[in-house]
Design a protein around this motif. Structure first.
Motif, short mmCIF file in Angstrom:
data_model
loop_
_atom_site.label_atom_id
_atom_site.label_comp_id
_atom_site.label_asym_id
_atom_site.label_seq_id
_atom_site.Cartn_x
_atom_site.Cartn_y
_atom_site.Cartn_z
N ALA A 51 90.68 24.30 38.34
CA ALA A 51 90.33 23.05 37.88
C ALA A 51 89.32 22.40 38.69
CB ALA A 51 91.30 22.20 37.69
N ILE A 52 89.53 22.35 39.89
CA ILE A 52 88.39 21.57 40.75
C ILE A 52 86.94 22.06 40.88
CG2 ILE A 52 87.86 21.04 43.30
CD1 ILE A 52 91.05 20.86 43.82
N ILE A 53 86.86 23.71 40.95
CA ILE A 53 85.71 24.24 40.99
C ILE A 53 84.95 24.37 39.72
CG2 ILE A 53 86.30 25.49 43.00
CD1 ILE A 53 86.48 28.10 41.53
N GLY A 54 85.78 24.35 38.48
CA GLY A 54 85.42 24.31 37.36
C GLY A 54 85.36 23.06 36.20
N HIS A 55 85.72 21.96 36.91
CA HIS A 55 85.45 20.66 36.26
C HIS A 55 86.07 20.47 35.13
CE1 HIS A 55 82.38 20.27 39.40
NE2 HIS A 55 81.71 21.16 38.88
N SER A 56 87.45 20.83 34.99
CA SER A 56 88.32 20.82 33.87
C SER A 56 89.52 19.87 34.06
CB SER A 56 88.66 22.05 33.28
OG SER A 56 89.68 22.01 32.26
N GLN A 57 89.63 18.60 33.24
CA GLN A 57 90.61 17.77 33.45
C GLN A 57 91.81 18.25 32.68
OE1 GLN A 57 89.86 13.65 32.27
NE2 GLN A 57 87.84 13.63 33.02
N THR A 58 91.88 19.08 31.60
CA THR A 58 92.70 19.86 30.93
C THR A 58 93.53 20.69 31.89
OG1 THR A 58 91.34 19.45 28.83
CG2 THR A 58 93.46 20.82 28.88
N LEU A 59 92.77 21.69 32.60
CA LEU A 59 93.33 22.51 33.37
C LEU A 59 94.16 21.75 34.65
CD1 LEU A 59 93.74 25.52 33.63
CD2 LEU A 59 91.63 25.55 35.26
N ARG A 60 93.57 20.60 35.22
CA ARG A 60 94.19 19.97 36.21
C ARG A 60 95.58 19.27 35.56
NH1 ARG A 60 94.55 14.54 36.91
NH2 ARG A 60 95.25 13.67 38.86
#
Length: 328
Positions: A51-60
């Protein structure tokens, strides 16, 4: 006197057997929950990093949801550990009132409540995490935080999480049904919700990547939060009712009908069932013929207790007999 002593010894033997069976089920439930801890930990690390490296709030959001799964499993493990403790002769340093015949039984039944208490705490934590997830998603939609289209690598993380969570859900569901354990049932509900949120995360990230929709990630994170909130409220509600001595009236009616089949029972005046962890206890007041001798009413009570144990698995039934008064 000798007959009564022999009966009490037989009753204690039955209780010991039922206690050991419940303790064995709790031990098996612990093994299931340790599997949960490992699976949730693995998923949380993978998802949060991606989520951090891929910039995804949903995954976070899904990673935080699975972090809640770790906390939930650990809390349930603590509750089961306390419930299985048979070495101490008090609860939290407080001894039970003197009862030479049933003090050990009452003590263990009281300990079984800890499993329900920690299940309740699990629900509260899930509700709190759901609030955080939904707040973060709402802030992104309102432009308070930067929004980006997720990177393709985040899709892999969501896919892995979905598969693993479906395995965990099946494992918990099968274990909860086999062991009739509230902690595993709660864990199964939690893991099914987690599997659905991971699947929703996978679909949301896929949609954002396919259509290049920036706001879809924020909307999906709010949806994930709603799923977490729903599961948390359900667990909290069921645990609260158990701790408040709520019992399904339909099942209590089955107990009542079974007792009323005894010809000596003129009326079931009052009946209250309650949970002690996963074990059911019952208090019942029956009306009998005023001329019935004490020894006969005592034997009737023992017959009722034996039947409730045999037919419904009620671990302890306290029967009080009072004279029947015919209404004019």
């Amino acid at each position: 006197m000798e007959e009564e002593t022999a009966h009490r010894q037989a009753e204690q033997k039955i209780w010991k057997k039922m206690q050991q069976e419940e303790l064995q089920r709790l031990s098996s439930a612990q093994h299931h929950l340790w599997f949960n801890v490992g699976a949730y930990l693995l998923i949380s690390i993978i998802e949060y990093y991606l989520a951090i490296i891929g910039h995804s709030q949903t995954l976070r959001a899904d990673a935080l949801n699975n972090l809640a799964g770790i906390i939930s499993a650990v809390l349930l493990l603590i509750g089961i550990f306390i419930a299985r403790d048979t070495g101490d002769d008090d609860i939290m340093g407080r001894p039970l009132p003197e009862d030479p015949t049933k003090s050990g039984q009452k003590l263990q039944l009281a300990r079984f409540h800890y499993e329900t208490v920690f299940t309740l705490i699990t629900g509260i934590i899930m509700i709190a995490i759901a609030g955080n997830v939904m707040y973060t998603g709402l802030m992104s939609l309102m432009g308070k935080t930067k929004m980006d289209v997720p990177q393709p690598i985040t899709l892999i993380g969501a896919g892995i999480a979905t598969v693993i969570m479906l395995v965990v859900w099946w494992f918990n569901k099968a274990g909860g049904r086999k062991l009739q354990n509230a902690a595993l049932t709660a864990a199964a509900q939690d893991s099914l919700s987690d599997a659905m949120t991971s699947l929703g995360t996978f679909i949301a990230i896929g949609g954002a990547l396919l259509f290049k929709i920036v706001w879809l990630d924020g909307v999906a994170s709010i949806a994930v939060g709603i799923f977490i909130l729903t599961a948390g409220i359900k667990i909290f509600r069921e645990s609260s009712l158990n701790l408040a001595d709520y019992f399904d009236p339909k099942i209590e009616e089955q107990f009542k009908r079974a007792i009323e089949k005894y010809t000596e029972v003129k009326q079931v005046i009052d009946l209250n069932a309650s949970y002690n962890g996963n074990m059911v206890t019952l208090d019942v007041i029956i009306a009998v013929d005023p001329t019935m001798q004490v020894k006969d009413s005592y034997r009737l009570g023992e017959q009722i207790e034996a039947q409730m144990r045999r037919q419904f698995g009620v671990v302890d039934t306290d029967v009080m007999a009072v004279p029947f008064v015919k209404k004019d």
